[in-house]
Design an enzyme around this catalytic site. Structure first.
Site, PDB file in Angstrom:
ATOM      1  CE  LYS A  72     136.528  49.716 169.426  1.00  0.00           C
ATOM      2  NZ  LYS A  72     137.118  50.118 170.681  1.00  0.00           N
TER       3      LYS A  72
ATOM      4  CG  ASP B 176     137.765  48.164 178.438  1.00  0.00           C
ATOM      5  OD1 ASP B 176     137.546  47.171 177.715  1.00  0.00           O
ATOM      6  OD2 ASP B 176     137.663  49.340 178.040  1.00  0.00           O
TER       7      ASP B 176
ATOM      8  NE  ARG C  90     114.379  57.711 178.762  1.00  0.00           N
ATOM      9  CZ  ARG C  90     113.641  57.804 179.865  1.00  0.00           C
ATOM     10  NH1 ARG C  90     114.037  57.234 180.982  1.00  0.00           N
ATOM     11  NH2 ARG C  90     112.513  58.491 179.859  1.00  0.00           N
TER      12      ARG C  90
HETATM   13  C1  LIG Z   1     137.021  51.230 171.580  1.00  0.00           C
HETATM   14  C2  LIG Z   1     137.272  51.022 173.025  1.00  0.00           C
HETATM   15  C3  LIG Z   1     136.449  51.622 173.989  1.00  0.00           C
HETATM   16  C4  LIG Z   1     135.338  52.598 173.629  1.00  0.00           C
HETATM   17  O1  LIG Z   1     134.282  51.951 172.990  1.00  0.00           O
HETATM   18  P1  LIG Z   1     133.267  52.693 171.965  1.00  0.00           P
HETATM   19  O2  LIG Z   1     132.328  51.608 171.603  1.00  0.00           O
HETATM   20  O3  LIG Z   1     134.110  53.195 170.837  1.00  0.00           O
HETATM   21  O4  LIG Z   1     132.642  53.822 172.720  1.00  0.00           O
HETATM   22  C5  LIG Z   1     136.687  51.333 175.324  1.00  0.00           C
HETATM   23  N1  LIG Z   1     137.706  50.511 175.698  1.00  0.00           N
HETATM   24  C6  LIG Z   1     138.522  49.923 174.787  1.00  0.00           C
HETATM   25  C7  LIG Z   1     139.611  49.033 175.262  1.00  0.00           C
HETATM   26  C8  LIG Z   1     138.334  50.164 173.435  1.00  0.00           C
HETATM   27  O5  LIG Z   1     139.162  49.588 172.540  1.00  0.00           O
END
Ligand SMILES: *Cc1c(COP(=O)(O)O)cnc(C)c1O
Length: 354
Positions: free
Chosen positions: A193, A168, A45
């Site tokens: 993604k 992000d 962990r």
């Molecule tokens: C999909 C997404 C997230 C969340 O990510 P997960 O892996 O689905 O938890 C956060 N920020 C953006 C811009 C996203 O497209």
């Protein structure tokens, strides 16, 4: 690591075992929850060598210390734990809906004193919201409006106001921009993604060049246990090896489709920021027509998410928690690496059929 290596080389070359006779070329997938006492790692962990290979590679791409999390949202939640209780956060009016829902829940339960929503593309509006803020949350480009923030300008002003700046970077990926190099303190990724890139794994990451913030995030991950399995990080690193190629091809496809869509009679508006592989279109016939387009494609898959090799499309407002600043007829296109003419023909017939 060779400091001169470009991003494309780093994605391929880093996170591998040393070049020794008989060593594997790839990092091994070690499935062990615990390790023999007296060495490092100790317990799965807190850390393990399979995470290390992924984290070293993404950390070198973004220019900081990388920590893997169980999903993008686990990384978002960990980074928001840096805000003191009763703090103030500045966030975009339109951005990834689950991040905004989490921030709104923190405001309504009192974890945050105030959530200030601004247009992230309006530098003056962001700067005007800074006094007393603890953290500025940015996405650039934003999901799904594709607004672009002045990261360097916001970071400089936020630091004068003693606020932490987070970006992000899921849409741009480190191929498109490196926020830490522009003064941002923490970069967050939904690795799910583009980085993993094949729609077969959920994973998140946070990267920072502040040792103290990295330590706080690592402690949060260990205490809360929001950790990925080793298999997820191994798959994500395998996918990341082709990041530069995939992003280059998908972005070229997106730029060409955006150009063709601008002249399409069934499309009233095309958003494409000139970088990345997401294009958002507004369907002239309204939300019902947009739904019919999503149902009528054969090559494009009607599905949420983005960043995989395959092209996906979705009307975002079908999700009840999507911000209302997103037009109801907006369809987000996640452009993949297929042949651009095949993608165009399928989209064009779907748009003409409605
Ligand atoms: C999909 C997404 C997230 C969340 O990510 P997960 O892996 O689905 O938890 C956060 N920020 C953006 C811009 C996203 O497209």
């Amino acid at each position: 690591m060779d400091e001169d290596w470009t991003l494309a080389t780093r994605t391929v070359a880093l996170g591998r075992p040393a070049h020794e006779p008989g060593a594997p070329v790839n990092p091994p997938l070690e499935l062990s929850s615990t390790f023999v006492a007296g060495g490092d790692p100790v317990y799965g962990r807190a850390g393990n060598r399979t995470w290390d290979a992924f984290e070293q590679t993404l950390g070198a791409l973004e220019g900081g210390r990388c920590l893997a999390f169980a999903s993008g949202m686990a990384a978002v939640a960990a980074v928001l734990s840096l805000v003191p209780r009763g703090g103030v956060v500045v966030a975009p009016d339109g951005a990834y809906n689950t991040t905004l829902s989490l921030l709104e829940s923190f405001e309504s339960d009192g974890t945050l004193r105030e959530l200030r929503r601004v247009d992230p593309a309006d530098l003056d509006a962001v700067v005007g919201a800074l006094p007393g803020a603890d953290l500025v949350w940015l996405e650039s480009p934003t999901n799904p409006l594709l607004e672009v923030a002045d990261l360097a300008g916001i970071a400089a002003a936020a630091h004068d106001a003693a606020a932490i700046v987070v970006c992000d970077n899921t849409f741009a990926t480190p191929v498109g921009q490196r926020p830490l190099g522009l003064g941002v303190d923490v970069t967050v990724h939904s690795v799910t993604k583009y980085l993993a890139g094949h729609s077969d794994v959920l994973l998140g990451a946070a990267v920072t060049d502040h040792p103290e913030l990295a330590e706080r995030l690592r402690t949060h991950r260990t205490l809360h246990g929001a950790i990925p399995g080793p298999h997820e990080t191994w798959l994500a690193l395998r996918g990341m090896r082709t990041l530069a190629l995939r992003v280059e091809r998908a972005s070229a496809n997106a730029a060409e489709l955006a150009r063709r869509l601008r002249g399409h009679p069934a499309v009233s508006r095309v958003r494409y920021p000139g970088v990345g592989a997401i294009v958002s279109i507004e369907v002239a016939g309204g939300p019902e027509a947009a739904d019919r387009v999503c149902a009528a494609t054969q090559l494009w898959t009607h599905a949420t998410s983005l960043g995989g090799v395959e092209s996906l499309l979705e009307r975002r407002r079908r999700h009840p928690n999507e911000p209302l600043v997103v037009p109801a007829e907006l369809v987000r296109l996640s452009v993949g690496i297929e042949d651009v003419d095949d993608l165009w023909r399928d989209l064009d017939q779907a748009l003409r059929g409605i």
